[in-house]
Design an enzyme around this catalytic site. Sequence first.
Site, PDB file in Angstrom:
ATOM      1  N   HIS A  21       0.852  -1.197   0.000  1.00  0.00           N
ATOM      2  CA  HIS A  21       0.000   0.000   0.000  1.00  0.00           C
ATOM      3  C   HIS A  21       0.888   1.247   0.000  1.00  0.00           C
ATOM      4  O   HIS A  21       1.459   1.618   1.021  1.00  0.00           O
ATOM      5  CB  HIS A  21      -0.911  -0.001   1.220  1.00  0.00           C
ATOM      6  CG  HIS A  21      -2.157   0.831   1.049  1.00  0.00           C
ATOM      7  ND1 HIS A  21      -2.258   1.832   0.106  1.00  0.00           N
ATOM      8  CD2 HIS A  21      -3.359   0.816   1.699  1.00  0.00           C
ATOM      9  CE1 HIS A  21      -3.458   2.400   0.182  1.00  0.00           C
ATOM     10  NE2 HIS A  21      -4.148   1.792   1.135  1.00  0.00           N
ATOM     11  N   ALA A  60      -0.419   4.210  -1.267  1.00  0.00           N
ATOM     12  CA  ALA A  60      -1.414   5.209  -1.695  1.00  0.00           C
ATOM     13  C   ALA A  60      -2.191   5.766  -0.507  1.00  0.00           C
ATOM     14  O   ALA A  60      -1.957   5.403   0.648  1.00  0.00           O
ATOM     15  CB  ALA A  60      -2.383   4.562  -2.690  1.00  0.00           C
ATOM     16  N   TYR A 110      -1.219   6.814   3.460  1.00  0.00           N
ATOM     17  CA  TYR A 110      -0.601   5.957   4.474  1.00  0.00           C
ATOM     18  C   TYR A 110       0.924   6.080   4.397  1.00  0.00           C
ATOM     19  O   TYR A 110       1.451   6.875   3.614  1.00  0.00           O
ATOM     20  CB  TYR A 110      -1.119   4.529   4.333  1.00  0.00           C
ATOM     21  CG  TYR A 110      -2.612   4.461   4.552  1.00  0.00           C
ATOM     22  CD1 TYR A 110      -3.171   4.737   5.805  1.00  0.00           C
ATOM     23  CD2 TYR A 110      -3.487   4.192   3.495  1.00  0.00           C
ATOM     24  CE1 TYR A 110      -4.543   4.733   6.000  1.00  0.00           C
ATOM     25  CE2 TYR A 110      -4.873   4.177   3.689  1.00  0.00           C
ATOM     26  CZ  TYR A 110      -5.391   4.452   4.947  1.00  0.00           C
ATOM     27  OH  TYR A 110      -6.749   4.462   5.134  1.00  0.00           O
TER      28      TYR A 110
END
Length: 372
Positions: free
Chosen positions: A180, A182, A185
Site C-alpha cells: 500500500h 497510496a 498511508y
Amino acid sequence: MNKDFNILFEEKKLKDKLFKNRYIVAPMTRVSAVNNGLANERMKQYYERYAKGGFSAIISEGIYPDEEYSQGYDNQPGMANENHRDAWKPIVRNVQAHGAIFIAQIMHAGAQSQGNPHRSHSIGPSEVAPKNDQLAFYGGNGPFPTPRKMTHEDMETVKKSFAKSALLAKEAGFDGIEIHGANGYLLDQFLTDYFNQREDEYGGTTQNRIRYVLEVIEEVRKAVGEDYIVGIRISQGKASDGDHRWALGETDARTIFGELGNAPLDFIHVTDEDVTQSGFGEGSLSMAAAAKTFSSLPVIANGKLESPQKASSLLEKNEADFISLGTSALVNPDAPNRIREGKPLEPFDFKSIMLPQADIKSHELTKELLRK
C-alpha cells in the site's frame, strides 16, 4: 453479453496466475476483524461473495504488518504473527476454491493511524499531522495527532515488518501481495511533499522521496522470491486529503512511475476520483495512462469504472490491463456476472454501507449472492 464488452472477460496472466477476466475487487477497509487483528467467519463470508460473483481476483482490505506502529484502525486485520496467518488460511482457501485469485494488501498507516492498541502515538517521515479530521466511519474522532519523526532505525524496522508480513501472507496461501503506497498511508507520506520534510537522502526531490518506497519493495521481493506476485497501489489523493495532487504534475508521474517500472514489481494499481480523466491538469494523461506509459508494467485501474462501456474503453486504449471496483462491488458482489448477463448494477448507498461505521453489515451477507 454485449460483444462490445468482450475485452472485460478476456483472460490475462500475471506471473504464473491466470486471471479469468479483467475484473478485480479493490481493497476496502471494513474494520470487521477481532480486536486482536484475527480474521474471522464474517470476513470469510464477505470475501466469498466476490469469488462467487465472478471476479477474477480480490485484493484484501489493508492488513497491518507489525504490532508496533502500523495499525491504522480498530478491528483492522493483521498479518503480524503466525496466529494472524493461520486465521487467514481458511478465508484464502475458500476464495480460491471458488476460482478467484486472492492478493493481500500490506498497509502501514504511519501518521494517518487513528486506532492502534499497540502504541500511544504514531510515526511518520516528519513531524507533520495529516490534514483534516480523522474518519468517523472508521472509528476516528477529532484531529490527527502529530507523529514522531522516524529515525533510520525505525525505517529499517518497518522495512523488515513489510517483508515479514509478505512472507506470512505467502504462507497463508495468498497468491500475491500489494504494497500500500497510496491514500496517505506511510509510504505515500514519504512520497508526499508536505508530509515529508526530511533533510536527509529520503527528503527533498521526488527522486529522494520515492527512495524509501523502492527500498521497501526490494525488501519484500527478497522475502517472497522472484516467482511471487508483488504489486503496489499508488494515488495522489489521501484519506485525509482527497484533493491533493503531485506538485510537479505529469513530471512527477514520469519520475514516480518510471522508478516503479524499474523496481521488481509485477503491477501498479492506480486509483483516482475518475481514473479515466486527466490526472495532472487539463490535457494531461490520466493516472492509468501515466502509469502504463511511464512504467511499462501491467496496470490495475480504479475510480468510477462501474460502467462497462467506460471500463472496456480504458482497456481497449491500452491504458490499463485490469479494472478494480470498490464501492460498486460492495453493493454488487456479483458485478462481473451481472455485466456478462446484461443486467444493471445497483447504485452505491453511502449511508447504508458506510454509516454509522464502515464495517461488514449483516444485510450485506444475507443478500442473495447471485441475483437472478
